[in-house]
Write a protein that holds these residues in place. Sequence first.
Motif, PDB file in Angstrom:
ATOM      1  N   TRP A 148      -4.977  -4.402   5.782  1.00  0.00           N
ATOM      2  CA  TRP A 148      -3.519  -4.356   5.890  1.00  0.00           C
ATOM      3  C   TRP A 148      -3.082  -3.412   7.003  1.00  0.00           C
ATOM      4  O   TRP A 148      -3.551  -2.278   7.086  1.00  0.00           O
ATOM      5  N   SER A 188      -2.470   0.490  -8.616  1.00  0.00           N
ATOM      6  CA  SER A 188      -3.779  -0.155  -8.497  1.00  0.00           C
ATOM      7  C   SER A 188      -3.850  -1.439  -9.319  1.00  0.00           C
ATOM      8  O   SER A 188      -3.294  -1.524 -10.423  1.00  0.00           O
ATOM      9  N   GLY A 209     -10.639   0.877  -0.570  1.00  0.00           N
ATOM     10  CA  GLY A 209      -9.684   0.184  -1.431  1.00  0.00           C
ATOM     11  C   GLY A 209     -10.109   0.340  -2.882  1.00  0.00           C
ATOM     12  O   GLY A 209     -11.292   0.190  -3.215  1.00  0.00           O
ATOM     13  N   SER A 226      -5.007   0.117   5.505  1.00  0.00           N
ATOM     14  CA  SER A 226      -5.405   0.073   4.098  1.00  0.00           C
ATOM     15  C   SER A 226      -6.253  -1.156   3.819  1.00  0.00           C
ATOM     16  O   SER A 226      -6.267  -2.115   4.601  1.00  0.00           O
ATOM     17  N   CYS A 283       2.509  -0.602  -5.246  1.00  0.00           N
ATOM     18  CA  CYS A 283       1.182  -0.168  -4.804  1.00  0.00           C
ATOM     19  C   CYS A 283       0.366   0.471  -5.922  1.00  0.00           C
ATOM     20  O   CYS A 283      -0.612   1.178  -5.650  1.00  0.00           O
ATOM     21  N   ASP A 323       0.834  -1.211   0.000  1.00  0.00           N
ATOM     22  CA  ASP A 323       0.000   0.000   0.000  1.00  0.00           C
ATOM     23  C   ASP A 323       0.864   1.255   0.000  1.00  0.00           C
ATOM     24  O   ASP A 323       0.444   2.303   0.473  1.00  0.00           O
ATOM     25  N   LEU A 382      -6.638  -3.904   0.662  1.00  0.00           N
ATOM     26  CA  LEU A 382      -5.926  -4.355  -0.533  1.00  0.00           C
ATOM     27  C   LEU A 382      -6.859  -5.132  -1.453  1.00  0.00           C
ATOM     28  O   LEU A 382      -7.699  -5.907  -0.994  1.00  0.00           O
ATOM     29  N   ARG A 389      -2.837  -5.142  -3.576  1.00  0.00           N
ATOM     30  CA  ARG A 389      -2.448  -3.766  -3.890  1.00  0.00           C
ATOM     31  C   ARG A 389      -3.434  -2.776  -3.278  1.00  0.00           C
ATOM     32  O   ARG A 389      -4.651  -2.971  -3.344  1.00  0.00           O
ATOM     33  N   GLY A 390      -2.894  -1.728  -2.687  1.00  0.00           N
ATOM     34  CA  GLY A 390      -3.702  -0.663  -2.110  1.00  0.00           C
ATOM     35  C   GLY A 390      -2.937   0.642  -2.198  1.00  0.00           C
ATOM     36  O   GLY A 390      -1.859   0.711  -2.796  1.00  0.00           O
ATOM     37  N   ARG A 391      -3.483   1.676  -1.591  1.00  0.00           N
ATOM     38  CA  ARG A 391      -2.793   2.969  -1.635  1.00  0.00           C
ATOM     39  C   ARG A 391      -3.055   3.725  -0.338  1.00  0.00           C
ATOM     40  O   ARG A 391      -4.148   4.223  -0.105  1.00  0.00           O
ATOM     41  N   PHE A 392      -2.017   3.786   0.499  1.00  0.00           N
ATOM     42  CA  PHE A 392      -2.089   4.538   1.739  1.00  0.00           C
ATOM     43  C   PHE A 392      -1.661   5.977   1.472  1.00  0.00           C
ATOM     44  O   PHE A 392      -0.723   6.235   0.709  1.00  0.00           O
TER      45      PHE A 392
END
Length: 455
Positions: A173, A231, A320, A198, A229, A47, A200, A204-207
Amino acid sequence: MVEILECRTLVKLLVLCHLIFSVAVSKVEGRIRHYRWEVKYEYKSPDCFKKLVITINGGTPGPKILAQQGDTVVVELKNSLLTENVAIHWHGIRQIGTPWSDGTEGVTQCPILPGDIFIYKFVVDRAGSYLYHAHYGIQREAGLYGSIIVSVPNGVSEPFVYDYDRSIILNDWYHKSTFEQATGLSSIPFVWVGEPQSLLINGRGRFNCSLLATPSLEAGVCNATNPDCSSYILTVISGKTYRLRISSLTSLSALNFQIEGHNMTVVEADGHYVEPFEIQNLYIYSGETYSILVKANQNPSRNYWMTTNVVSRKPATLTGLAILNYYPNYPKKSPPTLPTAGPLWNETAQRLAQSLSLKAHKNFTHTPPLTSDKVIVLLNTQNKIDGVHRWSVNNVSFSLPHTPYLVALKENVNLNRVFDQNPPPENYDFENYDIYNVDAQNQRRLWYNRKCQVL
Protein backbone atom coordinates in the motif's frame (compact mmCIF):
# COMPACT_ATOMS: atom_id res chain seq x y z
CA MET A 1 -62.16 -46.87 -13.23
CA VAL A 2 -59.09 -48.70 -14.47
CA GLU A 3 -58.63 -46.11 -17.22
CA ILE A 4 -58.80 -43.29 -14.64
CA LEU A 5 -56.16 -44.98 -12.47
CA GLU A 6 -53.94 -45.56 -15.50
CA CYS A 7 -54.37 -41.92 -16.50
CA ARG A 8 -53.44 -40.73 -12.99
CA THR A 9 -50.42 -43.04 -12.97
CA LEU A 10 -49.33 -41.70 -16.35
CA VAL A 11 -49.67 -38.10 -15.13
CA LYS A 12 -47.58 -38.89 -12.04
CA LEU A 13 -44.91 -40.50 -14.20
CA LEU A 14 -44.84 -37.47 -16.49
CA VAL A 15 -44.53 -35.11 -13.52
CA LEU A 16 -41.77 -37.27 -12.04
CA CYS A 17 -39.90 -37.34 -15.36
CA HIS A 18 -40.25 -33.58 -15.65
CA LEU A 19 -38.80 -33.09 -12.16
CA ILE A 20 -35.91 -35.46 -12.87
CA PHE A 21 -35.21 -33.70 -16.18
CA SER A 22 -35.36 -30.28 -14.50
CA VAL A 23 -32.89 -31.35 -11.82
CA ALA A 24 -30.56 -32.86 -14.42
CA VAL A 25 -30.68 -29.72 -16.56
CA SER A 26 -30.09 -27.44 -13.59
CA LYS A 27 -27.11 -29.56 -12.55
CA VAL A 28 -25.57 -29.32 -16.01
CA GLU A 29 -26.29 -25.65 -16.58
CA GLY A 30 -25.51 -24.52 -13.03
CA ARG A 31 -26.99 -21.59 -11.21
CA ILE A 32 -26.82 -17.91 -12.09
CA ARG A 33 -24.98 -15.83 -9.48
CA HIS A 34 -25.94 -12.18 -9.87
CA TYR A 35 -23.95 -9.31 -8.38
CA ARG A 36 -24.65 -5.58 -8.62
CA TRP A 37 -21.65 -3.36 -7.97
CA GLU A 38 -21.03 0.36 -7.82
CA VAL A 39 -17.41 1.48 -8.19
CA LYS A 40 -16.49 4.86 -6.75
CA TYR A 41 -13.88 6.84 -4.83
CA GLU A 42 -14.18 7.20 -1.07
CA TYR A 43 -11.88 8.40 1.68
CA LYS A 44 -10.59 5.42 3.66
CA SER A 45 -7.73 4.68 6.05
CA PRO A 46 -6.66 1.07 5.37
CA ASP A 47 -3.37 1.58 7.23
CA CYS A 48 -4.50 4.55 9.40
CA PHE A 49 -3.44 7.10 6.72
CA LYS A 50 -6.46 8.69 5.04
CA LYS A 51 -6.48 8.79 1.24
CA LEU A 52 -8.80 8.30 -1.71
CA VAL A 53 -9.55 4.63 -2.26
CA ILE A 54 -11.56 2.94 -5.00
CA THR A 55 -14.34 0.89 -3.43
CA ILE A 56 -16.99 -1.57 -4.57
CA ASN A 57 -20.27 -1.02 -2.76
CA GLY A 58 -18.36 0.99 -0.16
CA GLY A 59 -15.63 -1.51 0.67
CA THR A 60 -12.13 -2.64 -0.21
CA PRO A 61 -11.34 -5.42 -0.82
CA GLY A 62 -14.53 -5.76 -2.82
CA PRO A 63 -17.32 -8.32 -2.31
CA LYS A 64 -16.29 -11.96 -2.44
CA ILE A 65 -17.74 -13.84 -5.41
CA LEU A 66 -19.01 -17.26 -4.31
CA ALA A 67 -20.01 -19.78 -6.96
CA GLN A 68 -20.02 -23.47 -7.79
CA GLN A 69 -18.27 -25.07 -10.73
CA GLY A 70 -20.51 -24.69 -13.78
CA ASP A 71 -22.33 -21.62 -12.46
CA THR A 72 -22.78 -18.46 -14.51
CA VAL A 73 -21.56 -15.29 -12.81
CA VAL A 74 -23.25 -12.04 -13.80
CA VAL A 75 -21.75 -8.79 -12.51
CA GLU A 76 -23.63 -5.58 -13.27
CA LEU A 77 -21.01 -2.88 -12.76
CA LYS A 78 -21.78 0.82 -12.56
CA ASN A 79 -18.84 3.19 -12.94
CA SER A 80 -19.31 6.09 -10.51
CA LEU A 81 -15.70 7.33 -10.66
CA LEU A 82 -16.89 10.56 -12.35
CA THR A 83 -13.70 11.26 -14.32
CA GLU A 84 -12.13 7.82 -14.90
CA ASN A 85 -12.90 4.78 -16.99
CA VAL A 86 -12.83 1.32 -15.42
CA ALA A 87 -12.52 -2.36 -16.37
CA ILE A 88 -12.36 -5.52 -14.23
CA HIS A 89 -10.24 -8.58 -15.05
CA TRP A 90 -11.26 -11.98 -13.64
CA HIS A 91 -7.86 -13.42 -12.80
CA GLY A 92 -7.69 -17.18 -13.45
CA ILE A 93 -11.11 -17.51 -15.10
CA ARG A 94 -10.60 -19.02 -18.55
CA GLN A 95 -13.51 -17.20 -20.24
CA ILE A 96 -14.21 -20.07 -22.63
CA GLY A 97 -16.72 -18.66 -25.09
CA THR A 98 -16.83 -15.25 -23.36
CA PRO A 99 -13.54 -13.46 -24.16
CA TRP A 100 -15.37 -10.11 -24.20
CA SER A 101 -15.87 -10.50 -20.43
CA ASP A 102 -12.17 -10.94 -19.67
CA GLY A 103 -11.87 -7.28 -18.72
CA THR A 104 -8.59 -6.44 -20.45
CA GLU A 105 -9.37 -2.88 -21.47
CA GLY A 106 -8.18 -1.97 -24.93
CA VAL A 107 -7.85 -5.62 -25.97
CA THR A 108 -11.09 -7.49 -25.30
CA GLN A 109 -13.37 -4.61 -24.35
CA CYS A 110 -13.69 -0.86 -24.41
CA PRO A 111 -13.44 0.70 -20.96
CA ILE A 112 -16.58 1.43 -18.98
CA LEU A 113 -17.12 5.19 -19.15
CA PRO A 114 -18.07 7.29 -16.11
CA GLY A 115 -21.76 6.87 -15.37
CA ASP A 116 -22.11 3.81 -17.62
CA ILE A 117 -23.17 0.30 -16.64
CA PHE A 118 -21.53 -2.79 -18.12
CA ILE A 119 -22.61 -6.39 -17.52
CA TYR A 120 -19.93 -9.07 -17.24
CA LYS A 121 -21.23 -12.60 -17.77
CA PHE A 122 -19.12 -15.74 -17.70
CA VAL A 123 -19.09 -19.38 -16.59
CA VAL A 124 -16.73 -20.55 -13.85
CA ASP A 125 -15.76 -23.93 -15.29
CA ARG A 126 -13.10 -24.94 -12.74
CA ALA A 127 -13.23 -25.15 -8.96
CA GLY A 128 -10.51 -23.23 -7.15
CA SER A 129 -9.30 -19.95 -5.67
CA TYR A 130 -9.18 -16.94 -7.99
CA LEU A 131 -9.08 -13.14 -7.98
CA TYR A 132 -10.55 -10.12 -9.70
CA HIS A 133 -8.92 -6.71 -10.02
CA ALA A 134 -9.01 -3.46 -11.94
CA HIS A 135 -7.46 -3.53 -15.40
CA TYR A 136 -7.45 0.16 -16.23
CA GLY A 137 -4.39 2.26 -15.44
CA ILE A 138 -3.14 1.32 -11.99
CA GLN A 139 -6.52 1.40 -10.24
CA ARG A 140 -5.76 -1.97 -8.66
CA GLU A 141 -3.28 -0.17 -6.40
CA ALA A 142 -6.14 2.06 -5.22
CA GLY A 143 -8.03 -0.89 -3.74
CA LEU A 144 -10.13 -2.21 -6.63
CA TYR A 145 -9.77 -5.97 -6.16
CA GLY A 146 -11.34 -9.02 -4.48
CA SER A 147 -11.65 -12.82 -4.29
CA ILE A 148 -13.45 -15.42 -6.39
CA ILE A 149 -14.17 -18.75 -4.69
CA VAL A 150 -15.45 -21.60 -6.87
CA SER A 151 -16.53 -24.75 -5.03
CA VAL A 152 -16.77 -28.25 -6.46
CA PRO A 153 -20.14 -29.56 -7.71
CA ASN A 154 -22.47 -31.31 -5.29
CA GLY A 155 -21.41 -34.88 -4.68
CA VAL A 156 -17.80 -34.28 -5.74
CA SER A 157 -15.05 -34.61 -3.12
CA GLU A 158 -11.79 -32.70 -2.95
CA PRO A 159 -8.54 -34.57 -2.21
CA PHE A 160 -8.37 -33.09 1.31
CA VAL A 161 -10.76 -32.32 4.17
CA TYR A 162 -11.28 -29.28 6.35
CA ASP A 163 -13.89 -27.79 8.65
CA TYR A 164 -13.96 -24.12 7.63
CA ASP A 165 -13.03 -22.07 4.57
CA ARG A 166 -11.54 -18.55 4.76
CA SER A 167 -9.91 -16.13 2.28
CA ILE A 168 -6.98 -13.76 2.84
CA ILE A 169 -5.68 -11.22 0.30
CA LEU A 170 -2.22 -9.71 0.81
CA ASN A 171 -1.33 -6.34 -0.69
CA ASP A 172 1.23 -3.56 -0.47
CA TRP A 173 0.00 0.00 0.00
CA TYR A 174 1.23 3.44 -1.04
CA HIS A 175 0.15 6.77 0.39
CA LYS A 176 0.66 8.58 -2.90
CA SER A 177 -2.33 8.57 -5.21
CA THR A 178 -2.29 6.39 -8.31
CA PHE A 179 -2.11 9.61 -10.37
CA GLU A 180 1.14 10.62 -8.64
CA GLN A 181 2.58 7.12 -9.06
CA ALA A 182 1.65 6.88 -12.75
CA THR A 183 3.00 10.35 -13.50
CA GLY A 184 6.34 9.54 -11.88
CA LEU A 185 6.69 6.16 -13.57
CA SER A 186 5.99 7.62 -17.02
CA SER A 187 8.12 10.73 -16.58
CA ILE A 188 11.43 11.49 -18.27
CA PRO A 189 13.57 11.29 -16.23
CA PHE A 190 12.02 8.33 -14.43
CA VAL A 191 10.68 9.09 -10.93
CA TRP A 192 10.70 5.98 -8.74
CA VAL A 193 7.68 5.54 -6.45
CA GLY A 194 9.82 4.08 -3.66
CA GLU A 195 8.94 1.28 -1.29
CA PRO A 196 5.33 0.81 -0.13
CA GLN A 197 4.37 2.41 3.17
CA SER A 198 2.44 -0.59 4.48
CA LEU A 199 1.49 -4.22 3.92
CA LEU A 200 -2.22 -5.01 4.13
CA ILE A 201 -3.88 -8.26 5.19
CA ASN A 202 -7.46 -8.33 3.92
CA GLY A 203 -7.35 -4.59 3.39
CA ARG A 204 -6.04 -3.71 6.85
CA GLY A 205 -2.61 -2.59 8.01
CA ARG A 206 -1.02 -0.22 10.47
CA PHE A 207 1.31 2.60 9.48
CA ASN A 208 3.36 4.26 12.21
CA CYS A 209 2.06 7.83 12.00
CA SER A 210 5.18 9.14 13.75
CA LEU A 211 7.17 8.20 10.63
CA LEU A 212 5.54 10.94 8.57
CA ALA A 213 8.28 13.29 7.39
CA THR A 214 6.05 16.34 7.83
CA PRO A 215 2.92 16.08 9.97
CA SER A 216 -0.19 16.96 8.01
CA LEU A 217 -2.07 20.14 8.76
CA GLU A 218 -5.31 18.22 8.26
CA ALA A 219 -6.59 16.76 11.50
CA GLY A 220 -6.92 12.99 11.47
CA VAL A 221 -5.03 12.37 8.22
CA CYS A 222 -3.09 9.68 10.12
CA ASN A 223 -5.03 8.31 13.05
CA ALA A 224 -3.97 5.06 14.72
CA THR A 225 -7.37 4.76 16.44
CA ASN A 226 -9.32 4.72 13.16
CA PRO A 227 -11.36 1.48 13.01
CA ASP A 228 -10.50 1.18 9.29
CA CYS A 229 -6.98 0.09 10.26
CA SER A 230 -7.74 -2.24 13.14
CA SER A 231 -6.01 -5.57 12.55
CA TYR A 232 -7.75 -8.27 10.56
CA ILE A 233 -8.87 -11.02 12.96
CA LEU A 234 -9.32 -14.67 12.01
CA THR A 235 -11.23 -16.51 14.74
CA VAL A 236 -10.65 -20.26 15.02
CA ILE A 237 -11.94 -23.09 17.20
CA SER A 238 -9.39 -25.33 18.84
CA GLY A 239 -9.07 -28.72 17.13
CA LYS A 240 -10.63 -27.61 13.83
CA THR A 241 -8.89 -27.52 10.45
CA TYR A 242 -9.09 -24.38 8.32
CA ARG A 243 -8.62 -23.96 4.60
CA LEU A 244 -7.03 -20.55 4.07
CA ARG A 245 -7.09 -19.30 0.50
CA ILE A 246 -4.07 -16.97 0.46
CA SER A 247 -3.59 -14.65 -2.51
CA SER A 248 -1.42 -11.66 -3.36
CA LEU A 249 -2.18 -8.57 -5.43
CA THR A 250 0.88 -6.48 -4.67
CA SER A 251 2.11 -3.82 -7.06
CA LEU A 252 5.80 -4.25 -6.19
CA SER A 253 6.49 -6.67 -3.37
CA ALA A 254 7.11 -10.40 -3.22
CA LEU A 255 5.85 -11.57 0.16
CA ASN A 256 6.21 -14.20 2.84
CA PHE A 257 3.26 -15.26 5.00
CA GLN A 258 3.36 -17.20 8.25
CA ILE A 259 1.24 -18.01 11.29
CA GLU A 260 3.03 -18.01 14.62
CA GLY A 261 3.48 -21.54 15.98
CA HIS A 262 1.42 -23.23 13.25
CA ASN A 263 2.51 -25.37 10.32
CA MET A 264 0.75 -24.98 6.98
CA THR A 265 0.02 -27.65 4.37
CA VAL A 266 -0.17 -26.48 0.75
CA VAL A 267 -2.96 -28.27 -1.18
CA GLU A 268 -3.82 -25.94 -4.08
CA ALA A 269 -1.94 -23.48 -6.27
CA ASP A 270 -3.57 -21.16 -8.81
CA GLY A 271 -6.74 -23.23 -9.06
CA HIS A 272 -5.00 -26.62 -9.32
CA TYR A 273 -4.73 -29.32 -6.68
CA VAL A 274 -1.15 -30.19 -5.73
CA GLU A 275 0.46 -33.02 -3.82
CA PRO A 276 0.29 -31.83 -0.17
CA PHE A 277 3.50 -30.58 1.44
CA GLU A 278 4.15 -28.85 4.75
CA ILE A 279 5.74 -25.43 5.23
CA GLN A 280 6.28 -22.85 7.95
CA ASN A 281 6.59 -19.92 5.54
CA LEU A 282 4.54 -19.37 2.39
CA TYR A 283 6.30 -17.42 -0.36
CA ILE A 284 3.82 -15.72 -2.65
CA TYR A 285 4.12 -13.36 -5.61
CA SER A 286 1.62 -10.96 -7.12
CA GLY A 287 -1.25 -12.68 -8.89
CA GLU A 288 -0.71 -16.03 -7.18
CA THR A 289 -3.25 -17.95 -5.09
CA TYR A 290 -2.67 -20.85 -2.70
CA SER A 291 -4.86 -22.96 -0.45
CA ILE A 292 -3.25 -24.02 2.79
CA LEU A 293 -4.62 -26.21 5.57
CA VAL A 294 -4.02 -25.06 9.13
CA LYS A 295 -4.93 -27.11 12.21
CA ALA A 296 -5.82 -25.03 15.27
CA ASN A 297 -3.71 -27.24 17.53
CA GLN A 298 -1.79 -24.77 19.70
CA ASN A 299 -2.45 -23.48 23.22
CA PRO A 300 -6.05 -22.20 22.98
CA SER A 301 -5.74 -19.82 25.93
CA ARG A 302 -3.97 -17.15 23.85
CA ASN A 303 -3.98 -15.51 20.42
CA TYR A 304 -1.24 -15.72 17.76
CA TRP A 305 0.28 -13.42 15.14
CA MET A 306 -0.23 -13.80 11.42
CA THR A 307 2.47 -11.84 9.60
CA THR A 308 3.59 -10.92 6.10
CA ASN A 309 6.99 -9.52 5.13
CA VAL A 310 8.72 -8.31 1.97
CA VAL A 311 11.21 -10.73 0.40
CA SER A 312 13.42 -10.64 -2.72
CA ARG A 313 14.33 -6.98 -2.11
CA LYS A 314 15.76 -5.29 0.96
CA PRO A 315 12.62 -4.21 2.79
CA ALA A 316 11.86 -0.71 3.99
CA THR A 317 8.27 -1.60 4.82
CA LEU A 318 7.10 -2.70 8.25
CA THR A 319 5.68 -6.17 8.82
CA GLY A 320 1.97 -6.58 8.06
CA LEU A 321 0.09 -7.92 11.09
CA ALA A 322 -3.15 -9.81 11.73
CA ILE A 323 -4.42 -11.86 14.67
CA LEU A 324 -5.28 -15.56 14.82
CA ASN A 325 -7.89 -15.53 17.57
CA TYR A 326 -8.65 -18.75 19.46
CA TYR A 327 -12.29 -18.70 20.52
CA PRO A 328 -13.44 -17.65 23.14
CA ASN A 329 -10.46 -15.34 23.78
CA TYR A 330 -11.07 -11.63 23.29
CA PRO A 331 -10.52 -11.15 19.53
CA LYS A 332 -8.58 -7.89 19.75
CA LYS A 333 -6.24 -9.06 22.48
CA SER A 334 -2.68 -8.92 21.16
CA PRO A 335 -0.62 -12.11 21.42
CA PRO A 336 1.83 -12.17 24.37
CA THR A 337 4.81 -12.51 22.01
CA LEU A 338 6.48 -10.13 19.58
CA PRO A 339 5.50 -10.60 15.92
CA THR A 340 7.72 -13.07 14.11
CA ALA A 341 10.35 -11.41 11.95
CA GLY A 342 10.06 -13.91 9.11
CA PRO A 343 12.91 -15.23 6.95
CA LEU A 344 15.72 -13.03 5.69
CA TRP A 345 14.70 -11.03 2.64
CA ASN A 346 17.50 -12.55 0.54
CA GLU A 347 17.06 -16.15 1.73
CA THR A 348 16.55 -18.37 -1.31
CA ALA A 349 16.76 -22.00 -0.13
CA GLN A 350 13.22 -22.08 1.28
CA ARG A 351 11.80 -20.35 -1.79
CA LEU A 352 13.45 -22.86 -4.09
CA ALA A 353 12.27 -25.74 -1.91
CA GLN A 354 8.68 -24.49 -2.13
CA SER A 355 8.87 -24.20 -5.92
CA LEU A 356 10.32 -27.70 -6.26
CA SER A 357 7.59 -29.10 -3.98
CA LEU A 358 4.78 -27.84 -6.21
CA LYS A 359 3.66 -30.91 -8.14
CA ALA A 360 0.25 -31.60 -9.66
CA HIS A 361 -1.87 -33.94 -7.56
CA LYS A 362 -1.57 -37.45 -8.96
CA ASN A 363 -5.36 -37.77 -9.31
CA PHE A 364 -5.74 -34.45 -11.12
CA THR A 365 -3.01 -34.41 -13.75
CA HIS A 366 -3.36 -33.43 -17.40
CA THR A 367 -1.01 -35.12 -19.85
CA PRO A 368 0.71 -32.54 -22.08
CA PRO A 369 1.24 -33.12 -25.82
CA LEU A 370 4.19 -35.39 -26.60
CA THR A 371 5.62 -32.92 -29.10
CA SER A 372 5.40 -29.22 -29.84
CA ASP A 373 5.36 -27.26 -33.08
CA LYS A 374 7.56 -24.52 -31.65
CA VAL A 375 9.85 -23.89 -28.70
CA ILE A 376 9.69 -20.30 -27.48
CA VAL A 377 12.24 -18.91 -25.02
CA LEU A 378 11.04 -15.83 -23.12
CA LEU A 379 13.13 -13.28 -21.27
CA ASN A 380 11.29 -10.79 -19.06
CA THR A 381 13.16 -7.51 -18.57
CA GLN A 382 12.59 -3.88 -17.73
CA ASN A 383 13.83 -1.92 -20.73
CA LYS A 384 14.35 1.76 -21.35
CA ILE A 385 12.31 2.49 -24.48
CA ASP A 386 12.00 6.03 -25.87
CA GLY A 387 13.33 7.30 -22.55
CA VAL A 388 10.70 5.45 -20.49
CA HIS A 389 11.19 2.27 -18.45
CA ARG A 390 8.81 -0.44 -19.66
CA TRP A 391 8.41 -4.15 -19.07
CA SER A 392 9.29 -6.23 -22.11
CA VAL A 393 9.37 -9.85 -23.22
CA ASN A 394 12.11 -10.64 -25.75
CA ASN A 395 12.44 -6.91 -26.50
CA VAL A 396 8.71 -6.53 -27.17
CA SER A 397 6.78 -4.10 -25.00
CA PHE A 398 3.00 -4.17 -25.13
CA SER A 399 1.18 -1.11 -26.43
CA LEU A 400 -2.57 -0.73 -26.37
CA PRO A 401 -4.07 -0.84 -29.87
CA HIS A 402 -6.25 2.03 -31.01
CA THR A 403 -9.04 -0.49 -31.61
CA PRO A 404 -9.57 -3.44 -29.21
CA TYR A 405 -8.76 -6.71 -30.94
CA LEU A 406 -12.23 -8.24 -30.60
CA VAL A 407 -13.90 -5.01 -31.70
CA ALA A 408 -11.69 -5.03 -34.80
CA LEU A 409 -12.78 -8.58 -35.57
CA LYS A 410 -16.45 -7.76 -35.10
CA GLU A 411 -16.32 -4.62 -37.22
CA ASN A 412 -14.14 -6.32 -39.87
CA VAL A 413 -11.36 -3.79 -39.43
CA ASN A 414 -8.10 -4.55 -41.25
CA LEU A 415 -6.03 -6.28 -38.55
CA ASN A 416 -2.82 -4.90 -40.06
CA ARG A 417 -3.91 -1.58 -38.58
CA VAL A 418 -4.47 -3.14 -35.15
CA PHE A 419 -1.74 -5.72 -34.55
CA ASP A 420 1.71 -6.30 -35.98
CA GLN A 421 1.28 -9.36 -38.21
CA ASN A 422 4.93 -10.46 -38.06
CA PRO A 423 5.69 -13.73 -36.24
CA PRO A 424 6.30 -13.31 -32.51
CA PRO A 425 9.86 -13.31 -31.16
CA GLU A 426 10.90 -16.81 -30.18
CA ASN A 427 14.35 -16.33 -28.71
CA TYR A 428 16.88 -13.80 -27.51
CA ASP A 429 20.62 -13.30 -27.74
CA PHE A 430 21.48 -13.89 -24.10
CA GLU A 431 25.21 -13.37 -24.70
CA ASN A 432 24.97 -9.91 -26.27
CA TYR A 433 21.69 -8.77 -24.73
CA ASP A 434 21.61 -5.12 -23.64
CA ILE A 435 18.41 -4.21 -21.81
CA TYR A 436 19.25 -0.50 -21.98
CA ASN A 437 19.56 -0.32 -25.75
CA VAL A 438 16.33 -1.71 -27.16
CA ASP A 439 13.99 -0.46 -29.86
CA ALA A 440 10.31 -0.36 -28.99
CA GLN A 441 8.06 -2.85 -30.71
CA ASN A 442 4.36 -3.49 -30.48
CA GLN A 443 2.42 -6.60 -29.55
CA ARG A 444 2.57 -9.75 -31.68
CA ARG A 445 0.18 -12.66 -32.07
CA LEU A 446 0.42 -16.45 -32.26
CA TRP A 447 -1.37 -18.56 -34.81
CA TYR A 448 -4.46 -20.32 -33.51
CA ASN A 449 -4.18 -23.96 -32.41
CA ARG A 450 -0.38 -24.08 -32.47
CA LYS A 451 1.25 -26.16 -29.72
CA CYS A 452 4.01 -24.16 -28.07
CA GLN A 453 6.56 -25.06 -25.44
CA VAL A 454 7.39 -21.94 -23.44
CA LEU A 455 10.65 -21.82 -21.48
